[in-house]
Write an enzyme that holds these catalytic residues in place. Structure first.
Site, PDB file in Angstrom:
ATOM      1  N   GLU A 178     -12.375  -2.418  12.066  1.00 35.96           N
ATOM      2  CA  GLU A 178     -12.389  -1.640  10.826  1.00 35.96           C
ATOM      3  C   GLU A 178     -13.526  -2.036   9.886  1.00 35.96           C
ATOM      4  O   GLU A 178     -14.277  -1.184   9.417  1.00 35.96           O
ATOM      5  CB  GLU A 178     -11.042  -1.795  10.100  1.00 35.96           C
ATOM      6  CG  GLU A 178     -11.028  -1.134   8.739  1.00 35.96           C
ATOM      7  CD  GLU A 178      -9.680  -1.257   8.023  1.00 35.96           C
ATOM      8  OE1 GLU A 178      -8.743  -1.843   8.575  1.00 35.96           O
ATOM      9  OE2 GLU A 178      -9.587  -0.730   6.903  1.00 35.96           O
ATOM     10  N   GLU A 236       0.826  -1.215   0.000  1.00 38.34           N
ATOM     11  CA  GLU A 236       0.000   0.000   0.000  1.00 38.34           C
ATOM     12  C   GLU A 236       0.858   1.261   0.000  1.00 38.34           C
ATOM     13  O   GLU A 236       0.664   2.177   0.798  1.00 38.34           O
ATOM     14  CB  GLU A 236      -0.956  -0.013   1.198  1.00 38.34           C
ATOM     15  CG  GLU A 236      -1.881  -1.220   1.162  1.00 38.34           C
ATOM     16  CD  GLU A 236      -2.946  -1.229   2.257  1.00 38.34           C
ATOM     17  OE1 GLU A 236      -2.686  -0.708   3.340  1.00 38.34           O
ATOM     18  OE2 GLU A 236      -4.045  -1.747   1.974  1.00 38.34           O
ATOM     19  N   ASP A 289      -8.322  -8.968   3.735  1.00 40.26           N
ATOM     20  CA  ASP A 289      -8.099  -7.898   4.703  1.00 40.26           C
ATOM     21  C   ASP A 289      -9.173  -7.846   5.780  1.00 40.26           C
ATOM     22  O   ASP A 289     -10.064  -7.003   5.712  1.00 40.26           O
ATOM     23  CB  ASP A 289      -8.040  -6.563   3.958  1.00 40.26           C
ATOM     24  CG  ASP A 289      -7.492  -5.444   4.827  1.00 40.26           C
ATOM     25  OD1 ASP A 289      -6.995  -5.743   5.920  1.00 40.26           O
ATOM     26  OD2 ASP A 289      -7.563  -4.287   4.400  1.00 40.26           O
TER      27      ASP A 289
HETATM   28  O1  GCW Z   1      -6.916  -2.847   6.126  1.00 43.78           O
HETATM   29  C1  GCW Z   1      -5.980  -2.037   5.633  1.00 43.78           C
HETATM   30  C2  GCW Z   1      -6.315  -0.748   6.288  1.00 43.78           C
HETATM   31  C3  GCW Z   1      -5.140   0.192   6.345  1.00 43.78           C
HETATM   32  C4  GCW Z   1      -3.982  -0.545   7.014  1.00 43.78           C
HETATM   33  C5  GCW Z   1      -3.647  -1.780   6.185  1.00 43.78           C
HETATM   34  C6  GCW Z   1      -2.550  -2.619   6.799  1.00 43.78           C
HETATM   35  C7  GCW Z   1      -2.272   0.301   8.432  1.00 43.78           C
HETATM   36  O2  GCW Z   1      -7.403  -0.172   5.632  1.00 43.78           O
HETATM   37  O3  GCW Z   1      -5.550   1.297   7.096  1.00 43.78           O
HETATM   38  O4  GCW Z   1      -2.865   0.271   7.172  1.00 43.78           O
HETATM   39  O5  GCW Z   1      -4.772  -2.599   6.094  1.00 43.78           O
HETATM   40  O6  GCW Z   1      -2.879  -3.607   7.447  1.00 43.78           O
HETATM   41  O7  GCW Z   1      -1.399  -2.314   6.634  1.00 43.78           O
END
Ligand code: GCW
Length: 668
Positions: A383, A276, A355
């Site tokens: 989340e 990311e 995720d």
């Molecule tokens: O789920 C995603 C989140 C990001 C997070 C990423 C990760 C810290 O939306 O906010 O970043 O995973 O786990 O690195």
């Protein structure tokens, strides 16, 4: 003990019925432990606070090595079953013994004893051994140094404010809380290491980091830092962060030496690389192992660990590209180097390949990798699971992950075995959770979300506990020992994950959330974006074909999992749309069509939220007013959210498929 303007949660030590504990706890002997040891001191302080609050006993008499009614004893002897950080509670002939192999074990033992007193359990004849299931049991905080928290739903950070590190009464209470449930490692900063946080490993902050690390050490907790892989560039002014570049290595060598000179007890570094937008070894044509090993080699002389995340995927995918499958990316990025990682590297693997969705299969890296240290990462912060507005008790989900049989060998092949070190006989294994705390009075926004905060630690320490046992403990410690409260709150917690699943995305497909914030429904929110998270619904059906005829993801598992997931018939139904593209009129095992299942679960989900609210309301007289009100207010928001999900999801699929609800309910 310093008390501040925040809740003490399960350490509130309110008055309890004395079921005989009072007879032991006022006369204490230390046997084999020094009362001067920092952690023993903390254990004694806790004992003192606990018996004063719960039993009204002002103090205890402390004797070294003499006989007493409560003996805190170092367990030695060859026939010992007590392992590192483990403890045993034993009552015999009017003497209660807390036996532990080390100071951390003693601290956990005292916490275990206080838990029993708080639950009003009798101690007579007790004989219970508790050894930690996983060596490393960690909370990862995604706290930023400006005080914000990535995916935080409980206020601001209590570790950072305005780019300063905080060490105060709140951080001490945090350490008390998490150590009391067995946590022994904490990462204080976000894995997305940017701006000021990059400087945490420099003189600008190391004094404060040491102060916090020492506070943690009192409670048997090792502090870890998330580091920026591009530090040599951003801090050192180098042109590269190539792990094989000697100048880069030299830079890290010096930096690590300085870090450990300032903070000798530091546990090590957590790294999010090539993920990311974060920098990593891929930029230089190197492998993840090249990156991790470079740091591991340099930190090894200090006893440090490198926790290296496996959340590596292409987040700039073209939605038109149907070949690339995000679910496959983690495995593909790491499996090739299985066996290449140094022993002080632990790969930290999210529970699922995507995720933290409400339902995902377990990552095939578990069972795929056989020669690499592994730890599981779950998300206690909600989340994608209701953001601490909606009730979602996550321990059942975590349990499923632990109980998953990877079939990587005949026995001892559960995820739980792998992260305990039983499968491959390795020491450096563990479990971590993204924490859900902030500086709200109650720490977790929703008071009920504290069940996850508590529960993760308990589960990490003892993989054998059921979700129900943990829920019951938490309720008794925090809300009440009244049977009606225990029964009803347990009911709310234990159904909450399924209820949430019912009104959100169906059968493992995931997402359908509002982009960026991830709260609330937006069925196509991520459908035409770059994140690789597609449901691909059309007028005929929905789901992604991840079988061998599709993206081939199912083939990343060992047999028989690979075969089960590959087959439309044998695939566990709760994961059906994760693995298969299914027509709306496909019959499920219940006899219902897929489309009818979607309608029914969405109507049921909302009804069940209403039932949860009614249950909570029936407890108004038995639960403290503030807690009651805070939860009740969030339940209204949950109901509104659930209705919105129900109506949007049902309308969406009705409009796509044109198939009406068999029961003729209102769909828009
Ligand atoms: O789920 C995603 C989140 C990001 C997070 C990423 C990760 C810290 O939306 O906010 O970043 O995973 O786990 O690195």
């Amino acid at each position: 003990m310093e008390q501040g303007a925040w809740s003490q949660l399960w350490l509130a030590y309110e008055k309890r019925q004395d079921r005989g504990a009072g007879a032991y706890v006022a006369d204490v002997a230390l046997n084999g432990f020094s009362g001067e040891h920092r952690t023993v001191k903390r254990a004694l302080e806790e004992l003192q606070a606990g018996i004063r609050g719960m039993l009204g006993i002002e103090g205890y008499r402390l004797r070294e090595t003499a006989e007493a009614t409560l003996v805190l004893k170092r367990g030695t002897g060859a026939d010992q079953e007590i392992q590192k950080e483990g403890f045993c509670l034993l009552e015999k002939d009017g003497v209660l013994t807390v036996e532990a192999a080390d100071e951390s074990g003693l601290l956990y033992g005292v916490a275990g004893l206080l838990r029993l007193i708080a639950m009003e359990k009798s101690l007579a004849g007790i004989c219970s051994l508790s050894n930690p299931s996983s060596p490393l049991r960690m909370y990862d905080h995604w706290d930023n140094m400006d005080g914000s928290i990535e995916r935080g739903y409980s206020g601001h950070s209590f570790f950072f404010r305005e780019n300063e590190v905080l060490v105060d009464g709140r951080t001490r209470d945090y350490a008390r809380l998490v150590s009391s449930v067995g946590i022994n490692g904490v990462v204080i900063n976000n894995v997305n290491v940017k701006q000021a946080a990059t400087w945490l490993i420099t003189d600008r902050y190391l004094d404060k980091v040491r102060e916090l690390a020492e506070l943690f050490e009192d409670y048997g907790i090792r502090l870890f830092l998330a580091v920026n892989y591009a530090s040599p560039i951003e801090l050192g002014g180098l042109e590269s962060a190539d792990p094989l570049d000697l100048e880069v290595q030299g830079w890290w060598r010096d930096r690590i030496a300085q870090v450990y000179q300032a903070v000798p007890s530091l546990g090590g570094f957590l790294v999010k690389a090539d993920s990311e937008g974060r920098p990593g070894p891929f930029t230089y044509g190197r492998t993840q192992a090249d990156g991790a090993n470079m740091l591991a080699r340099l930190i090894e002389p200090y006893g440090g660990l490198i926790l290296w995340r496996c959340f590596v995927y292409n987040c700039t995918q073209d939605w038109r590209d149907r070949k690339t499958d995000r679910a496959k990316a983690g495995y593909d990025s790491f499996i090739g180097q299985d066996g290449d990682y140094l022993d002080n590297v632990i790969l930290q693997i999210k529970n699922g390949p995507m995720d933290f969705q409400i339902r995902e299969p377990v990552s095939p890296l578990f069972g795929g990798m056989r020669k690499t240290n592994q730890m599981l990462e779950v998300q206690v912060a909600q989340e994608y699971t209701g953001q601490q507005i909606d009730v979602c008790y996550l321990i059942p989900l975590f349990r499923e992950v632990l109980d998953f049989d990877t079939y990587c060998q005949e026995d001892n092949a559960l995820v739980s075995d792998i992260i305990s070190g039983h499968t491959f006989g390795n020491q450096n294994t563990g479990i971590a959770a993204v924490c859900n705390t902030g500086d709200d009075f109650n720490w977790t926004g929703s008071d009920l979300a504290a069940a996850n905060f508590y529960g993760f630690g308990r589960l990490a320490f003892c993989h054998g506990l059921t979700a129900e046992e943990i829920a019951e403990e938490w309720i008794r410690l925090t809300l009440s020992n009244e049977e009606e409260v225990v029964r009803k709150v347990k009911k709310i917690l234990l159904c909450s994950r399924e209820v949430y699943e019912k009104y959100t995305s169906p059968l493992g497909i995931g997402w359908m959330v509002t982009p960026n914030t991830h709260y609330g429904c937006s069925v196509d929110g991520y459908e035409y974006s770059r994140w690789g998270t597609y449901h691909r619904a059309d007028h005929l059906g929905i789901g992604v074909d991840r079988s061998m005829r599709g993206t081939g993801y199912a083939g990343q598992y060992q047999k028989p999992n690979a075969e089960r997931y590959d087959s439309l018939q044998d695939c566990p139904e709760e994961l059906l749309l994760f693995f298969h593209r299914v027509p709306y009129l496909h019959r499920l095992k219940s006899g219902k069509t897929l489309i009818q299942h979607i309608y029914d679960t969405h109507f049921e989900g909302v009804e069940e939220v209403e039932e949860m609210i009614a249950l909570w309301e029936s407890l108004k007289e038995s639960i403290s007013g503030e807690v009651y009100d805070r939860v009740r207010e969030r339940m209204d928001r949950q109901l509104e959210n659930a209705r919105e999900w129900r109506d949007q999801v049902n309308a969406y699929f009705y409009r796509k498929s044109g198939i009406p609800d068999e029961k003729g309910r209102e769909i828009y």
